[in-house]
Design an enzyme around this catalytic site. Structure first.
Site, PDB file in Angstrom:
ATOM      1  N   GLY A   1     -60.299-127.721 -69.325  1.00  0.00           N
ATOM      2  CA  GLY A   1     -61.363-128.503 -69.961  1.00  0.00           C
ATOM      3  C   GLY A   1     -62.687-127.775 -69.858  1.00  0.00           C
ATOM      4  O   GLY A   1     -62.740-126.548 -69.776  1.00  0.00           O
ATOM      5  N   CYS A   2     -63.761-128.542 -69.835  1.00  0.00           N
ATOM      6  CA  CYS A   2     -65.110-127.977 -69.766  1.00  0.00           C
ATOM      7  C   CYS A   2     -65.274-127.125 -68.510  1.00  0.00           C
ATOM      8  O   CYS A   2     -64.973-127.573 -67.406  1.00  0.00           O
ATOM      9  CB  CYS A   2     -66.126-129.118 -69.756  1.00  0.00           C
ATOM     10  SG  CYS A   2     -67.815-128.592 -69.438  1.00  0.00           S
ATOM     11  N   PHE A   3     -65.763-125.900 -68.683  1.00  0.00           N
ATOM     12  CA  PHE A   3     -65.875-125.025 -67.507  1.00  0.00           C
ATOM     13  C   PHE A   3     -66.956-125.460 -66.532  1.00  0.00           C
ATOM     14  O   PHE A   3     -66.962-125.049 -65.384  1.00  0.00           O
ATOM     15  CB  PHE A   3     -66.001-123.546 -67.858  1.00  0.00           C
ATOM     16  CG  PHE A   3     -67.016-123.150 -68.918  1.00  0.00           C
ATOM     17  CD1 PHE A   3     -68.135-123.909 -69.207  1.00  0.00           C
ATOM     18  CD2 PHE A   3     -66.831-121.976 -69.627  1.00  0.00           C
ATOM     19  CE1 PHE A   3     -69.047-123.511 -70.172  1.00  0.00           C
ATOM     20  CE2 PHE A   3     -67.741-121.564 -70.595  1.00  0.00           C
ATOM     21  CZ  PHE A   3     -68.854-122.342 -70.866  1.00  0.00           C
ATOM     22  N   TRP A   4     -67.873-126.318 -66.962  1.00  0.00           N
ATOM     23  CA  TRP A   4     -68.843-126.859 -66.006  1.00  0.00           C
ATOM     24  C   TRP A   4     -68.112-127.667 -64.934  1.00  0.00           C
ATOM     25  O   TRP A   4     -68.466-127.639 -63.765  1.00  0.00           O
ATOM     26  CB  TRP A   4     -69.853-127.769 -66.701  1.00  0.00           C
ATOM     27  CG  TRP A   4     -70.727-127.122 -67.727  1.00  0.00           C
ATOM     28  CD1 TRP A   4     -70.918-125.778 -67.925  1.00  0.00           C
ATOM     29  CD2 TRP A   4     -71.523-127.793 -68.702  1.00  0.00           C
ATOM     30  NE1 TRP A   4     -71.796-125.585 -68.968  1.00  0.00           N
ATOM     31  CE2 TRP A   4     -72.180-126.798 -69.466  1.00  0.00           C
ATOM     32  CE3 TRP A   4     -71.748-129.130 -69.008  1.00  0.00           C
ATOM     33  CZ2 TRP A   4     -73.060-127.119 -70.511  1.00  0.00           C
ATOM     34  CZ3 TRP A   4     -72.616-129.447 -70.050  1.00  0.00           C
ATOM     35  CH2 TRP A   4     -73.263-128.446 -70.787  1.00  0.00           C
ATOM     36  N   CYS A   5     -67.087-128.402 -65.376  1.00  0.00           N
ATOM     37  CA  CYS A   5     -66.312-129.247 -64.443  1.00  0.00           C
ATOM     38  C   CYS A   5     -65.456-128.409 -63.496  1.00  0.00           C
ATOM     39  O   CYS A   5     -65.482-128.617 -62.284  1.00  0.00           O
ATOM     40  CB  CYS A   5     -65.386-130.186 -65.218  1.00  0.00           C
ATOM     41  SG  CYS A   5     -66.226-131.498 -66.097  1.00  0.00           S
TER      42      CYS A   5
END
Length: 198
Positions: free
Chosen positions: A34-38
């Site tokens: 998913g989102c690489f920030w997460c």
């Protein structure tokens, strides 16, 4: 006599330094959930992880930008490169943790993030990583009701994402996505990591 003792002490110090350098090994693993920030925020709290870098992999476009990734035409996924000390955390542990930080059964995205750039993916760099990833996926599959959709493919190239994506959660904890999506997930994962230490 003093010279002899000094020489012996220097020899022991050099040997000790060589041993500590040898044990300070760093290995890397690239994966996306998913989102690489997460995923970046999730892995930064894991003991033994030295550094996590957000980037792109799994596509054909050379040196892709975030805007190109968002077009869903490059084939890349948002991924992270995890640099870790194998003496502290094993490859198997990193992979086991992967199944807890995202939903590997979701098709075409992760949560409310939709598109192939948010797919679940493990990119291996050697036969050992491939075998470990396949074994880990097979074990994890027994714990999910739905089939796991995670791809396991060779890493051709890891492209570092733009600077503003790096350490995004740490630098922007009050941003909407960070506060409402990432923070609760990180809080839960911290509790799991703490419980394992007991």
């Amino acid at each position: 006599m003093k010279r002899l003792l000094l020489s012996a002490a220097l020899g022991l110090a050099t040997l000790s330094l060589m041993k500590s350098t040898a044990s300070a090994k760093t290995e890397s693993l690239v994966l996306g959930g998913g989102c690489f920030w997460c995923t970046e925020a999730a892995y930064e709290i894991l003991p033994g992880v030295k550094d996590v870098v957000s980037g792109y992999a799994g596509g054909k476009e050379q040196n892709p930008t975030y805007e190109q990734i968002c077009s869903k035409l490059t084939g890349h996924a948002e991924v992270i490169k995890i640099d870790y000390d194998p003496a502290v955390v094993s490859l198997e542990k990193l992979l086991d943790y992967f199944w807890h930080v995202h939903n590997p059964t979701q098709v075409g995205g992760q949560g409310n993030d939709h598109g192939p750039q948010y797919r679940s993916i493990i990119l291996f760099t050697n036969p050992e990583q491939k075998a470990a990833a396949e074994k880990s996926r097979a074990t994890a599959a027994k714990t999910f009701r739905d089939p796991i959709t995670t791809e396991i493919v060779p890493l051709e190239k890891f492209w570092v994402a733009e600077k503003y994506h790096q350490d995004y959660f740490r630098l922007n904890p009050n941003a909407g996505y960070c506060a409402y999506v990432i923070a609760p997930k990180v809080k839960k994962l911290k509790a799991e990591v703490a419980a394992e230490k007991k």
